[in-house]
Design a protein around this motif. Structure first.
Motif, PDB file in Angstrom:
ATOM      1  N   ALA A  14       9.500  -2.804  -2.272  1.00  0.00           N
ATOM      2  CA  ALA A  14      10.578  -2.415  -3.179  1.00  0.00           C
ATOM      3  C   ALA A  14      10.086  -1.366  -4.177  1.00  0.00           C
ATOM      4  N   LEU A  15       8.895  -1.543  -4.716  1.00  0.00           N
ATOM      5  CA  LEU A  15       8.335  -0.588  -5.662  1.00  0.00           C
ATOM      6  C   LEU A  15       8.130   0.782  -5.009  1.00  0.00           C
ATOM      7  N   LEU A  16       7.609   0.793  -3.775  1.00  0.00           N
ATOM      8  CA  LEU A  16       7.425   2.059  -3.067  1.00  0.00           C
ATOM      9  C   LEU A  16       8.758   2.753  -2.795  1.00  0.00           C
ATOM     10  N   LEU A  17       9.786   1.993  -2.430  1.00  0.00           N
ATOM     11  CA  LEU A  17      11.106   2.578  -2.199  1.00  0.00           C
ATOM     12  C   LEU A  17      11.703   3.153  -3.486  1.00  0.00           C
ATOM     13  N   ILE A  18      11.522   2.448  -4.584  1.00  0.00           N
ATOM     14  CA  ILE A  18      12.011   2.941  -5.874  1.00  0.00           C
ATOM     15  C   ILE A  18      11.278   4.218  -6.272  1.00  0.00           C
ATOM     16  N   LEU A  19       9.951   4.249  -6.109  1.00  0.00           N
ATOM     17  CA  LEU A  19       9.177   5.450  -6.443  1.00  0.00           C
ATOM     18  C   LEU A  19       9.556   6.623  -5.547  1.00  0.00           C
ATOM     19  N   ALA A  20       9.782   6.371  -4.256  1.00  0.00           N
ATOM     20  CA  ALA A  20      10.205   7.436  -3.341  1.00  0.00           C
ATOM     21  C   ALA A  20      11.575   7.974  -3.752  1.00  0.00           C
ATOM     22  N   GLY A  21      12.480   7.086  -4.139  1.00  0.00           N
ATOM     23  CA  GLY A  21      13.805   7.513  -4.585  1.00  0.00           C
ATOM     24  C   GLY A  21      13.734   8.340  -5.851  1.00  0.00           C
ATOM     25  N   LEU A  22      12.904   7.937  -6.801  1.00  0.00           N
ATOM     26  CA  LEU A  22      12.740   8.712  -8.033  1.00  0.00           C
ATOM     27  C   LEU A  22      12.111  10.071  -7.760  1.00  0.00           C
ATOM     28  N   PHE A  25      14.832  12.244  -6.259  1.00  0.00           N
ATOM     29  CA  PHE A  25      15.789  12.643  -7.287  1.00  0.00           C
ATOM     30  C   PHE A  25      15.217  13.733  -8.187  1.00  0.00           C
ATOM     31  N   LYS A  26      13.961  13.636  -8.557  1.00  0.00           N
ATOM     32  CA  LYS A  26      13.339  14.597  -9.472  1.00  0.00           C
ATOM     33  C   LYS A  26      13.133  15.966  -8.811  1.00  0.00           C
ATOM     34  N   PHE A  27      12.704  15.983  -7.536  1.00  0.00           N
ATOM     35  CA  PHE A  27      12.278  17.234  -6.931  1.00  0.00           C
ATOM     36  C   PHE A  27      13.153  17.770  -5.797  1.00  0.00           C
ATOM     37  N   TYR A  28      14.048  16.967  -5.238  1.00  0.00           N
ATOM     38  CA  TYR A  28      14.843  17.437  -4.103  1.00  0.00           C
ATOM     39  C   TYR A  28      16.354  17.338  -4.313  1.00  0.00           C
ATOM     40  N   PHE A  29      16.812  16.596  -5.289  1.00  0.00           N
ATOM     41  CA  PHE A  29      18.233  16.501  -5.586  1.00  0.00           C
ATOM     42  C   PHE A  29      18.680  17.783  -6.273  1.00  0.00           C
ATOM     43  N   VAL A  30      19.702  18.428  -5.721  1.00  0.00           N
ATOM     44  CA  VAL A  30      20.221  19.663  -6.318  1.00  0.00           C
ATOM     45  C   VAL A  30      21.092  19.276  -7.508  1.00  0.00           C
TER      46      VAL A  30
END
Length: 134
Positions: A14-22, A25-30
């Motif tokens: 769960a922690l790895l999935l949350i970190l991947a999502g963040l 969001f920080k670097f690939y979400f337009v």
């Protein structure tokens, strides 16, 4: 597998999935898209490890009249950007000193292989010559 090991395993997943999502969001979400117009001041290909295309657009504008200044003044705004697409970069290399309209994407963070700026230009909308005084 014991209950303690399962809790640690699922918590780690769960922690790895949350970190991947963040990270996404920080670097690939337009975050935003838009068009900026102005004079292309400089365009370079630079970097130590990752070579990237970096540019600067000068936007001239008027600053509103204030009580202290007594009138409107001309003010320049600088728009720094990066370019990922090599075809767009090659076109911009030959447009220095011309008025251009550039379409860009805005990200929340920059990546070293994408460029130094949060604004990444993906296309050239239009190009016009700057009139010279005769």
């Amino acid at each position: 597998m014991t209950t303690g090991k399962r809790i640690i395993l699922w918590s780690s997943v769960a922690l790895l999935l949350i970190l991947a999502g963040l990270f996404w969001f920080k670097f690939y979400f337009v975050f935003g898209r838009g068009v900026k117009a102005g004079e292309l001041n400089q365009f370079t290909y630079k970097g130590y490890v990752w070579k990237t295309y970096e540019g600067r657009l000068i936007q001239a504008g008027f600053k509103g009249s204030g009580k202290a200044t007594g009138g409107a003044t001309i003010e320049s705004f600088i728009f720094d950007f990066s370019v990922e697409d090599e075809k767009v970069a090659e076109k911009l290399m030959h447009l220095s000193g011309k008025n251009v309209e550039l379409h860009y994407k805005e990200y929340r963070g920059s990546l070293p292989w994408r460029g130094m700026q949060k604004h990444v230009v993906d296309s050239i909308v239009s190009v016009t010559e700057i009139p010279t005084d005769q």
